[in-house]
Scaffold this motif. Structure first.
Motif, PDB file in Angstrom:
ATOM      1  N   LEU A   1     109.169  66.274   1.163  1.00  0.00           N
ATOM      2  CA  LEU A   1     107.857  66.786   1.558  1.00  0.00           C
ATOM      3  C   LEU A   1     106.701  66.198   0.748  1.00  0.00           C
ATOM      4  O   LEU A   1     105.680  65.833   1.351  1.00  0.00           O
ATOM      5  N   PRO A   2     106.793  66.058  -0.572  1.00  0.00           N
ATOM      6  CA  PRO A   2     105.670  65.435  -1.298  1.00  0.00           C
ATOM      7  C   PRO A   2     105.409  63.992  -0.856  1.00  0.00           C
ATOM      8  O   PRO A   2     104.266  63.569  -0.726  1.00  0.00           O
ATOM      9  N   GLU A   3     106.475  63.253  -0.599  1.00  0.00           N
ATOM     10  CA  GLU A   3     106.326  61.870  -0.137  1.00  0.00           C
ATOM     11  C   GLU A   3     105.656  61.820   1.243  1.00  0.00           C
ATOM     12  O   GLU A   3     104.773  60.988   1.482  1.00  0.00           O
ATOM     13  N   ILE A   4     106.049  62.698   2.116  1.00  0.00           N
ATOM     14  CA  ILE A   4     105.446  62.765   3.452  1.00  0.00           C
ATOM     15  C   ILE A   4     103.977  63.154   3.347  1.00  0.00           C
ATOM     16  O   ILE A   4     103.118  62.595   4.025  1.00  0.00           O
ATOM     17  N   GLY A   5     103.670  64.101   2.477  1.00  0.00           N
ATOM     18  CA  GLY A   5     102.283  64.525   2.280  1.00  0.00           C
ATOM     19  C   GLY A   5     101.412  63.405   1.743  1.00  0.00           C
ATOM     20  O   GLY A   5     100.278  63.215   2.191  1.00  0.00           O
ATOM     21  N   ARG A   6     101.926  62.637   0.797  1.00  0.00           N
ATOM     22  CA  ARG A   6     101.164  61.507   0.245  1.00  0.00           C
ATOM     23  C   ARG A   6     100.908  60.450   1.306  1.00  0.00           C
ATOM     24  O   ARG A   6      99.804  59.920   1.422  1.00  0.00           O
ATOM     25  N   SER A   7     101.924  60.128   2.092  1.00  0.00           N
ATOM     26  CA  SER A   7     101.742  59.104   3.120  1.00  0.00           C
ATOM     27  C   SER A   7     100.790  59.581   4.209  1.00  0.00           C
ATOM     28  O   SER A   7      99.973  58.806   4.716  1.00  0.00           O
ATOM     29  N   PHE A   8     100.838  60.856   4.549  1.00  0.00           N
ATOM     30  CA  PHE A   8      99.908  61.406   5.533  1.00  0.00           C
ATOM     31  C   PHE A   8      98.477  61.378   4.996  1.00  0.00           C
ATOM     32  O   PHE A   8      97.544  61.019   5.716  1.00  0.00           O
ATOM     33  N   GLY A   9      98.305  61.725   3.730  1.00  0.00           N
ATOM     34  CA  GLY A   9      96.983  61.689   3.110  1.00  0.00           C
ATOM     35  C   GLY A   9      96.423  60.276   3.050  1.00  0.00           C
ATOM     36  O   GLY A   9      95.242  60.048   3.294  1.00  0.00           O
TER      37      GLY A   9
ATOM     38  N   ILE B   1     105.265  76.110  10.891  1.00  0.00           N
ATOM     39  CA  ILE B   1     105.397  74.657  10.889  1.00  0.00           C
ATOM     40  C   ILE B   1     105.872  74.166   9.520  1.00  0.00           C
ATOM     41  O   ILE B   1     106.741  73.295   9.429  1.00  0.00           O
ATOM     42  N   LEU B   2     105.319  74.720   8.442  1.00  0.00           N
ATOM     43  CA  LEU B   2     105.740  74.316   7.103  1.00  0.00           C
ATOM     44  C   LEU B   2     107.193  74.676   6.823  1.00  0.00           C
ATOM     45  O   LEU B   2     107.926  73.903   6.204  1.00  0.00           O
ATOM     46  N   VAL B   3     107.628  75.836   7.273  1.00  0.00           N
ATOM     47  CA  VAL B   3     109.027  76.250   7.071  1.00  0.00           C
ATOM     48  C   VAL B   3     109.963  75.330   7.840  1.00  0.00           C
ATOM     49  O   VAL B   3     110.991  74.886   7.305  1.00  0.00           O
ATOM     50  N   ILE B   4     109.599  74.995   9.069  1.00  0.00           N
ATOM     51  CA  ILE B   4     110.438  74.088   9.867  1.00  0.00           C
ATOM     52  C   ILE B   4     110.489  72.705   9.212  1.00  0.00           C
ATOM     53  O   ILE B   4     111.560  72.088   9.127  1.00  0.00           O
ATOM     54  N   ALA B   5     109.329  72.215   8.725  1.00  0.00           N
ATOM     55  CA  ALA B   5     109.313  70.922   8.043  1.00  0.00           C
ATOM     56  C   ALA B   5     110.171  70.954   6.784  1.00  0.00           C
ATOM     57  O   ALA B   5     110.876  69.982   6.485  1.00  0.00           O
TER      58      ALA B   5
END
Length: 60
Positions: free
Chosen positions: A26-34, A13-17
């Motif tokens: 990816l860092p921006e997506i991770g922050r918004s998800f958090g 999943i991480l490789v596909i993302a």
């Protein structure tokens, strides 16, 4: 179903993302998800606090 993912599934999943969104997003997506997860957690805590006194009054 989600309990059966395991480590290889998470890596896939991480490789596909990474391929789809690119390394800069990816860092921006991770922050918004958090942030969304934190908001959800706080909301559920408040909902539980709001219900607790009502249940205590109904028992009396």
């Amino acid at each position: 179903m989600i309990q059966n993912i395991g480590v290889p599934g998470l890596i896939l999943i991480l490789v596909i993302a990474l391929i789809v969104f690119g390394p800069s997003k990816l860092p921006e997506i991770g922050r918004s998800f958090g942030a969304a997860l934190k908001e959800f957690k706080n909301g559920t805590r408040e909902a539980i606090k709001d219900e607790s006194p009502k249940k205590a009054e109904e028992i009396k």
